[in-house]
Design a protein around this motif. Structure first.
Motif, PDB file in Angstrom:
ATOM      1  N   ILE A   1      13.672  70.073 -50.816  1.00 31.54           N
ATOM      2  CA  ILE A   1      13.746  68.626 -50.584  1.00 31.54           C
ATOM      3  C   ILE A   1      14.027  68.313 -49.121  1.00 31.54           C
ATOM      4  O   ILE A   1      13.641  67.253 -48.624  1.00 31.54           O
ATOM      5  N   VAL A   2      14.724  69.200 -48.419  1.00 27.99           N
ATOM      6  CA  VAL A   2      15.004  68.937 -47.010  1.00 27.99           C
ATOM      7  C   VAL A   2      13.696  68.930 -46.219  1.00 27.99           C
ATOM      8  O   VAL A   2      13.436  68.033 -45.404  1.00 27.99           O
ATOM      9  N   ASN A   3      12.858  69.923 -46.491  1.00 21.95           N
ATOM     10  CA  ASN A   3      11.563  69.982 -45.806  1.00 21.95           C
ATOM     11  C   ASN A   3      10.668  68.812 -46.205  1.00 21.95           C
ATOM     12  O   ASN A   3      10.009  68.194 -45.357  1.00 21.95           O
ATOM     13  N   THR A   4      10.660  68.500 -47.496  1.00 22.06           N
ATOM     14  CA  THR A   4       9.811  67.397 -47.981  1.00 22.06           C
ATOM     15  C   THR A   4      10.281  66.062 -47.426  1.00 22.06           C
ATOM     16  O   THR A   4       9.458  65.209 -47.042  1.00 22.06           O
ATOM     17  N   THR A   5      11.596  65.864 -47.372  1.00 22.76           N
ATOM     18  CA  THR A   5      12.115  64.615 -46.820  1.00 22.76           C
ATOM     19  C   THR A   5      11.740  64.484 -45.359  1.00 22.76           C
ATOM     20  O   THR A   5      11.428  63.392 -44.864  1.00 22.76           O
ATOM     21  N   SER A   6      11.778  65.610 -44.639  1.00 19.96           N
ATOM     22  CA  SER A   6      11.364  65.593 -43.241  1.00 19.96           C
ATOM     23  C   SER A   6       9.883  65.221 -43.125  1.00 19.96           C
ATOM     24  O   SER A   6       9.474  64.486 -42.211  1.00 19.96           O
ATOM     25  N   ARG A   7       9.063  65.710 -44.070  1.00 15.73           N
ATOM     26  CA  ARG A   7       7.652  65.320 -44.094  1.00 15.73           C
ATOM     27  C   ARG A   7       7.501  63.814 -44.337  1.00 15.73           C
ATOM     28  O   ARG A   7       6.647  63.148 -43.724  1.00 15.73           O
TER      29      ARG A   7
ATOM     30  N   ARG B   1      -0.021  57.546 -54.378  1.00  9.41           N
ATOM     31  CA  ARG B   1       0.331  58.961 -54.386  1.00  9.41           C
ATOM     32  C   ARG B   1      -0.283  59.683 -53.186  1.00  9.41           C
ATOM     33  O   ARG B   1      -1.456  59.456 -52.845  1.00  9.41           O
ATOM     34  N   TYR B   2       0.524  60.591 -52.601  1.00 13.15           N
ATOM     35  CA  TYR B   2       0.106  61.294 -51.385  1.00 13.15           C
ATOM     36  C   TYR B   2       0.447  62.772 -51.536  1.00 13.15           C
ATOM     37  O   TYR B   2       1.410  63.151 -52.214  1.00 13.15           O
ATOM     38  N   GLN B   3      -0.327  63.592 -50.867  1.00 12.96           N
ATOM     39  CA  GLN B   3      -0.080  65.031 -50.890  1.00 12.96           C
ATOM     40  C   GLN B   3      -0.036  65.549 -49.459  1.00 12.96           C
ATOM     41  O   GLN B   3      -0.928  65.280 -48.658  1.00 12.96           O
ATOM     42  N   PHE B   4       1.083  66.295 -49.186  1.00 14.24           N
ATOM     43  CA  PHE B   4       1.265  66.852 -47.846  1.00 14.24           C
ATOM     44  C   PHE B   4       0.577  68.203 -47.750  1.00 14.24           C
ATOM     45  O   PHE B   4       0.420  68.919 -48.745  1.00 14.24           O
ATOM     46  N   VAL B   5       0.211  68.530 -46.554  1.00 16.92           N
ATOM     47  CA  VAL B   5      -0.428  69.825 -46.302  1.00 16.92           C
ATOM     48  C   VAL B   5       0.551  70.936 -46.670  1.00 16.92           C
ATOM     49  O   VAL B   5       1.714  70.932 -46.251  1.00 16.92           O
ATOM     50  N   GLY B   6       0.067  71.900 -47.454  1.00 14.64           N
ATOM     51  CA  GLY B   6       0.913  73.023 -47.848  1.00 14.64           C
ATOM     52  C   GLY B   6       1.743  72.753 -49.082  1.00 14.64           C
ATOM     53  O   GLY B   6       2.466  73.645 -49.541  1.00 14.64           O
ATOM     54  N   LYS B   7       1.685  71.542 -49.639  1.00 19.84           N
ATOM     55  CA  LYS B   7       2.433  71.198 -50.836  1.00 19.84           C
ATOM     56  C   LYS B   7       1.472  71.092 -52.017  1.00 19.84           C
ATOM     57  O   LYS B   7       0.372  70.536 -51.887  1.00 19.84           O
TER      58      LYS B   7
ATOM     59  N   ILE C   1      -5.229  60.386 -55.235  1.00 19.37           N
ATOM     60  CA  ILE C   1      -4.256  61.052 -54.364  1.00 19.37           C
ATOM     61  C   ILE C   1      -4.804  61.075 -52.947  1.00 19.37           C
ATOM     62  O   ILE C   1      -5.914  61.552 -52.711  1.00 19.37           O
ATOM     63  N   ILE C   2      -4.024  60.556 -52.014  1.00 25.00           N
ATOM     64  CA  ILE C   2      -4.415  60.558 -50.604  1.00 25.00           C
ATOM     65  C   ILE C   2      -3.765  61.769 -49.943  1.00 25.00           C
ATOM     66  O   ILE C   2      -2.553  61.960 -50.025  1.00 25.00           O
ATOM     67  N   GLN C   3      -4.565  62.567 -49.263  1.00 23.44           N
ATOM     68  CA  GLN C   3      -4.065  63.766 -48.612  1.00 23.44           C
ATOM     69  C   GLN C   3      -3.843  63.517 -47.128  1.00 23.44           C
ATOM     70  O   GLN C   3      -4.703  62.978 -46.450  1.00 23.44           O
ATOM     71  N   PHE C   4      -2.627  63.946 -46.670  1.00 23.73           N
ATOM     72  CA  PHE C   4      -2.359  63.909 -45.234  1.00 23.73           C
ATOM     73  C   PHE C   4      -3.044  65.093 -44.578  1.00 23.73           C
ATOM     74  O   PHE C   4      -3.020  66.218 -45.098  1.00 23.73           O
ATOM     75  N   LYS C   5      -3.668  64.850 -43.440  1.00 21.54           N
ATOM     76  CA  LYS C   5      -4.434  65.905 -42.768  1.00 21.54           C
ATOM     77  C   LYS C   5      -3.540  66.864 -41.995  1.00 21.54           C
ATOM     78  O   LYS C   5      -3.965  67.957 -41.648  1.00 21.54           O
ATOM     79  N   SER C   6      -2.327  66.412 -41.649  1.00 18.68           N
ATOM     80  CA  SER C   6      -1.429  67.279 -40.869  1.00 18.68           C
ATOM     81  C   SER C   6      -0.014  67.141 -41.410  1.00 18.68           C
ATOM     82  O   SER C   6       0.298  66.259 -42.204  1.00 18.68           O
ATOM     83  N   LYS C   7       0.809  68.070 -40.942  1.00 18.21           N
ATOM     84  CA  LYS C   7       2.214  68.038 -41.345  1.00 18.21           C
ATOM     85  C   LYS C   7       2.959  66.878 -40.717  1.00 18.21           C
ATOM     86  O   LYS C   7       3.975  66.454 -41.203  1.00 18.21           O
TER      87      LYS C   7
END
Length: 664
Positions: A538-544, A575-581, A658-664
């Motif tokens: 969650i720390v990493n995800t919150t930072s994202r 809804r969104y999806q982060f790179v690597g998640k 689902i919208i995907q973010f292209k970068s971190k």
């Protein structure tokens, strides 16, 4: 700090010194005799009196058995003559009368008593000492001591006369006089009796002169502990007491509280609960026995007693200050018991009286209390200092563990926690423009606006790095967390807005990300470096989430894990999806636009997107973009939809809403 140290050491030592001086003052010694000496007699209990000392007791029982009056002054001296004759026949060593024969009575009885005294040639008679206060102009100016001698014919027939004076403090008898106060050459009845029995009177007198004027009585026990026979028994059946009387020194007088015509009782350590006191003749016999056996109590000089109390008090105070409460209690109890045993052994086996009440009772209670209190105060001060110093870096619960354990806890705690991450936009630029000192001052002020709202809401600052802060709420439930966090976010935004107004050229717009999930809290590190921080996705995800604010043009982004979806103040961004998640997140932000039309149109466009109707969604978002070009989420989603190409990877993701973010 130096003054604190002086007060915590010098003042207690001064207190111990003053108490030691008090213990050897006249009042302190009187209290020690009253409580300490009595306690030692009580612990030791009665002991076997030495042989060769007998008390002939004049009691009501004897008066009744002899058919005499209860009033002694009505007795004929003939009965005393008979007593002396019988004691002489039984070969008594010395006979000492604690009865004052002041005047003549019947001539025949007086003659009989006189002949018996002269014939025995071993009789001592009692001299009464009277004190008369001098009245000078209505004021009591000193006193005059007068000796009243017995009837002259009796005194001439006896081998000696002597007073019997027992000091009372104030009414308790602990000591006996060897010499008459104010008359150093005049021995008291028991001392004169003992002196007359010595083979070398001059050497014996020199020994008496070397002793204190008032030695301590070594009491053998309660009334009648000294071998006692009835006056009537010696008169009527002398053979029954022949073995007791032969060679013994006999003291004749009133016994306990059974005197025919006067009270002659004294209060001692062995006075019974029923109030039965020991008689003067028994105390005289006790004093004589102490002299004869060399068993009177010895005592140190007051200065030695004071030094003993002082040293003991210092040791107790040191132990109570040095050790933790439990260890201190055990050490102090051990010291008190050990000192009590030493005092008792000296008293019981060596007839040496050491101060027990002031040394063990008073010093232990006072020094231990003061020592523990000062240790507690210092401990509280140190803990406050630790809290002041480390409370800025550790949560209170963790700090308490460190203080209690004095080391890093081995256990790590697992929590479902809410995480908040902040980041200051433009920090890198400012760090290049400003000197390190100026940047440090600016960031100190910045954090002062950022951190207090978090701490006031019960948040734990897990990390502060550069321009970012990571905060945790380990005990907030997901369903109600937004009620707490909404106020925190609102206060942070308000504070940062004020900060940026004060520093228009050094503004630090702040973005916030909030998420919830499982974390581990604990100390991580190795060797001499550890940090208290949170570990978990969650720390990493919150930072994202915090970083996604930049792409969505928002100030705050929250995941669906920590919001109330029915809250009208929140804006569902989809809804969104982060790179690597692997798992997408539904994101929310605060409604900051006053346009009601934007809210309705955005929600309809988002619904089309989530249903997979990309054409309708694209059309509506493009329309929204024309009408509300400043709306960040609309800009981002419209941009993503404008890049749609058939069978593209982006198209495939958007078909699932689902919208995907292209970068971190």
């Amino acid at each position: 700090m130096r003054w604190r140290t002086i007060k915590s050491t010098g003042l207690p030592v001064l207190m111990i010194a003053l108490l030691s001086l008090w213990s050897i003052s006249p009042y302190g010694l009187r209290i020690e005799e009253r409580f300490g000496l009595e306690a030692l007699f009580w612990l030791r209990g009665p002991i076997e009196p030495p042989p060769g000392v007998v008390v002939v007791a004049i009691t009501k029982h004897s008066a009744k058995a002899l058919g005499l009056s209860d009033k002694l002054y009505e007795w004929s001296r003939d009965i005393h003559g008979k007593l002396v004759e019988n004691l002489t026949q039984l070969e008594a060593g010395r006979i000492a009368f604690d009865v004052f024969f002041e005047h003549a009575r019947d001539q025949a009885g007086d003659k009989h008593f006189e002949r018996a005294i002269r014939g025995a040639n071993n009789v001592f008679l009692f001299v009464r000492a009277e004190r008369e206060f001098l009245d000078v102009g209505g004021q009591m100016e000193g006193e005059l001591q007068t000796l009243l001698y017995p009837y002259a014919p009796f005194a001439r027939a006896a081998i000696g006369t002597a007073p019997l004076i027992l000091p009372k403090v104030p009414a308790r008898v602990n000591r006996f006089y060897l010499r008459l106060p104010g008359h150093s050459e005049r021995s008291t009845l028991h001392a004169a009796t003992w002196l007359s029995e010595q083979a070398n009177p001059a050497l014996a007198a020199e020994y008496l002169a070397s002793l204190p004027v008032m030695p301590l009585l070594n009491l053998y026990g309660p009334p009648r502990t000294i071998t006692t026979v009835e006056f009537s028994q010696v008169i009527q059946d002398p053979s029954s007491v022949a073995e007791l009387i032969a060679g013994a020194t006999v003291f004749v007088g009133y016994s306990a509280n059974q005197q025919p015509d006067q009270k002659d009782g004294f209060y001692t350590a062995f006075t019974s609960p029923q109030g039965l006191d020991i008689s003067g003749v028994e105390l005289a016999a006790t004093a004589y026995a102490n002299l004869a056996q060399g068993q009177f109590l010895k005592e140190w000089l007051p200065a030695y007693n004071g030094l003993l109390a002082f040293l003991y008090g210092l040791v107790v105070y040191y132990c109570s200050r040095r050790f933790a409460p439990l260890g201190s209690a055990i050490a102090v109890a051990g010291l008190a018991i050990s000192m009590s045993v030493i005092v008792y052994l000296c008293f019981g086996f060596y007839q040496l009286w050491l101060p027990w009440f002031h040394t063990v009772v008073v010093m232990t209670l006072l020094c231990a209390t003061v020592g523990m209190w000062l240790r507690s105060r210092e401990s509280d001060f140190q803990q406050r200092l630790l809290h002041w110093a480390f409370g800025k870096y550790l949560p209170q619960e963790e700090l308490q563990k460190l203080v209690a354990g004095k080391s890093l806890p081995d256990r790590r705690d697992y929590h479902h926690s809410v995480c908040l991450v902040t980041d200051a936009q433009g920090f890198s630029r400012l760090s290049e423009q400003l000197s390190p000192a100026a940047l440090a001052d600016l960031m100190q002020e910045y954090y002062y606006n950022l951190i207090p709202p978090i701490r006031q809401a019960g948040g734990i600052i897990s990390d502060v790095a550069g321009d970012g802060v990571i905060a945790l709420w380990p005990h907030l439930s997901p369903g109600t967390s937004w009620q707490t966090l909404h106020a925190v976010v609102k206060k942070i935004n308000s504070n940062i807005d004020n900060f940026n107004q004060v520093h228009p050229d050094l503004q630090l717009p702040t973005r916030i990300g909030i998420h919830a999930g499982e974390i581990v809290l604990g100390h991580f590190g190795a060797l001499d470096h550890h940090e208290f921080r949170a570990m978990g996705d969650i720390v990493n995800t919150t930072s994202r989430l915090e970083g996604a604010n930049k792409m969505l043009g928002t100030r705050v982004l929250l995941s669906e894990e920590c919001v109330d979806k029915e809250d009208a103040q929140l804006r569902d961004l989809g809804r969104y999806q982060f790179v690597g998640k692997n798992n997408p997140l539904r994101l929310f932000t605060l409604w900051e636009s006053p346009e009601a039309e934007l809210k309705g149109l955005f929600e309809k466009a988002r619904e089309n997107l989530e249903k997979g109707d990309l054409a309708q969604a694209n059309e509506k978002f493009q329309c929204l973009l024309k009408r509300f070009p400043e709306d960040g989420p609309t800009q981002f989603i419209a941009g993503v939809l404008s890049e749609i190409k058939p069978d593209s990877e982006i198209s495939h993701g958007l078909e699932n809403g689902i919208i995907q973010f292209k970068s971190k």
